[in-house]
Design a protein around this motif. Structure first.
Motif, short mmCIF file in Angstrom:
data_model
loop_
_atom_site.label_atom_id
_atom_site.label_comp_id
_atom_site.label_asym_id
_atom_site.label_seq_id
_atom_site.Cartn_x
_atom_site.Cartn_y
_atom_site.Cartn_z
N ASP A 224 15.66 2.43 -3.62
CA ASP A 224 16.76 2.10 -2.30
C ASP A 224 16.34 2.73 -0.69
OD1 ASP A 224 18.90 1.91 -0.22
OD2 ASP A 224 19.89 3.32 -0.83
N THR A 225 15.70 4.00 -1.78
CA THR A 225 14.63 4.20 -0.76
C THR A 225 13.58 3.24 0.20
OG1 THR A 225 14.65 6.26 -1.87
CG2 THR A 225 13.36 6.11 -0.58
N LEU A 226 12.84 2.93 -1.40
CA LEU A 226 11.78 1.60 0.06
C LEU A 226 12.13 0.82 0.47
CD1 LEU A 226 9.07 2.55 -3.56
CD2 LEU A 226 9.25 3.13 -1.53
N LEU A 227 13.54 0.30 0.19
CA LEU A 227 14.04 -1.29 1.28
C LEU A 227 14.39 -0.01 2.32
CD1 LEU A 227 16.10 -2.61 -1.61
CD2 LEU A 227 14.66 -3.97 -0.42
N ARG A 228 14.75 0.46 2.42
CA ARG A 228 15.55 1.68 3.53
C ARG A 228 13.85 1.67 4.87
NH1 ARG A 228 20.01 6.10 2.77
NH2 ARG A 228 21.25 4.89 1.49
N ALA B 252 1.46 12.64 6.87
CA ALA B 252 2.41 13.67 6.30
C ALA B 252 4.34 13.23 7.17
CB ALA B 252 2.24 15.31 6.69
N HIS B 253 3.40 12.80 8.25
CA HIS B 253 5.42 12.27 8.45
C HIS B 253 5.92 11.24 7.94
CE1 HIS B 253 7.87 11.09 12.32
NE2 HIS B 253 8.41 11.66 11.38
N LEU B 254 4.61 10.72 7.50
CA LEU B 254 5.77 9.35 6.56
C LEU B 254 6.29 10.07 5.07
CD1 LEU B 254 6.23 6.37 5.74
CD2 LEU B 254 4.02 6.67 5.47
N LYS B 255 5.42 10.79 4.68
CA LYS B 255 5.57 11.34 2.92
C LYS B 255 6.75 12.48 3.46
CE LYS B 255 3.45 14.24 -0.22
NZ LYS B 255 2.77 15.12 -0.64
N ALA B 256 7.11 13.28 4.55
CA ALA B 256 8.53 13.86 4.53
C ALA B 256 10.06 13.03 4.99
CB ALA B 256 8.09 14.72 5.90
N TRP B 257 9.26 11.96 5.57
CA TRP B 257 10.63 10.88 5.52
C TRP B 257 10.96 11.11 4.09
CZ3 TRP B 257 11.91 5.68 4.49
CH2 TRP B 257 13.05 5.29 5.04
N LEU B 258 9.99 10.43 3.58
CA LEU B 258 9.93 9.73 2.37
C LEU B 258 10.61 10.94 1.56
CD1 LEU B 258 7.01 7.08 1.48
CD2 LEU B 258 9.83 6.54 1.93
N ILE B 259 10.46 11.55 1.43
CA ILE B 259 11.30 12.81 0.49
C ILE B 259 12.71 12.69 1.00
CG2 ILE B 259 10.95 15.35 0.43
CD1 ILE B 259 7.92 15.08 -0.25
N ARG B 260 12.61 12.97 2.11
CA ARG B 260 13.88 13.38 3.11
C ARG B 260 15.49 12.46 2.64
NH1 ARG B 260 16.93 16.47 2.27
NH2 ARG B 260 15.65 18.22 2.86
N VAL B 261 14.64 10.96 2.64
CA VAL B 261 15.40 9.97 2.72
C VAL B 261 15.78 9.74 0.79
CG1 VAL B 261 15.48 7.58 2.29
CG2 VAL B 261 14.95 8.71 4.24
N ALA C 3 0.79 -1.45 -0.16
CA ALA C 3 -0.30 0.08 0.17
C ALA C 3 0.66 1.12 -0.18
CB ALA C 3 -1.27 -0.20 1.08
N ILE C 4 2.23 1.29 0.96
CA ILE C 4 2.89 2.39 0.70
C ILE C 4 3.08 2.89 -0.66
CG2 ILE C 4 4.91 3.04 1.93
CD1 ILE C 4 2.42 3.70 3.60
N VAL C 5 3.90 1.57 -1.12
CA VAL C 5 4.56 1.50 -2.91
C VAL C 5 3.56 1.69 -3.39
CG1 VAL C 5 5.44 0.04 -4.16
CG2 VAL C 5 6.12 -0.14 -2.17
N ASP C 6 2.43 1.45 -3.62
CA ASP C 6 1.14 1.96 -4.31
C ASP C 6 1.17 4.05 -4.26
OD1 ASP C 6 1.09 -0.48 -5.32
OD2 ASP C 6 -0.57 -0.57 -4.38
N ALA C 7 1.37 4.38 -2.85
CA ALA C 7 1.01 5.45 -2.47
C ALA C 7 1.73 6.39 -2.94
CB ALA C 7 0.68 5.66 -1.08
N TYR C 8 2.40 5.95 -2.77
CA TYR C 8 4.46 6.51 -2.67
C TYR C 8 5.07 6.79 -4.11
CZ TYR C 8 2.53 8.34 1.43
OH TYR C 8 1.37 9.20 2.10
N ALA C 9 5.29 5.63 -4.54
CA ALA C 9 6.50 4.86 -5.56
C ALA C 9 6.85 6.23 -6.72
CB ALA C 9 6.36 3.53 -6.40
N ASP C 10 5.14 6.32 -7.80
CA ASP C 10 5.81 7.59 -7.82
C ASP C 10 5.94 9.12 -8.27
OD1 ASP C 10 4.10 6.34 -9.93
OD2 ASP C 10 2.02 6.25 -9.82
#
Length: 75
Positions: free
Chosen positions: A37-41, A53-62, A8-15
């Motif tokens: 690499d980001t998704l594996l982390r 919002a916290h998850l999205k910010a973390w993914l952007i920073r990583v 679900a996270i991959v589908d929502a944020y991979a793009d």
């Protein structure tokens, strides 16, 4: 975290991660590597975030940090 939650996270944020990576690296192959690499982390961290919002910010920073690491690589 189970596979369904991760998917679900991959589908929502991979793009989003791919677009950021492509903007930073300017190469599709490097952007694909950054996404992986980001998704594996994220998967290895297995941390639940307080909000989307916290998850999205973390993914952007990583993603940005992985891009920087990729660009300074000698290869």
């Amino acid at each position: 975290m189970d596979n369904r939650q991760f998917r679900a996270i991959v589908d929502a944020y991979a793009d989003m991660v791919y677009r950021i990576a492509l903007n930073q690296t300017r190469r599709g192959t490097d952007a694909d590597d950054v996404v992986q690499d980001t998704l594996l982390r994220y998967y290895s961290l297995s941390k639940d975030y307080a909000s989307e919002a916290h998850l999205k910010a973390w993914l952007i920073r990583v993603t940005v940090n992985v891009c920087k690491d990729t660009l300074k690589s000698p290869w």
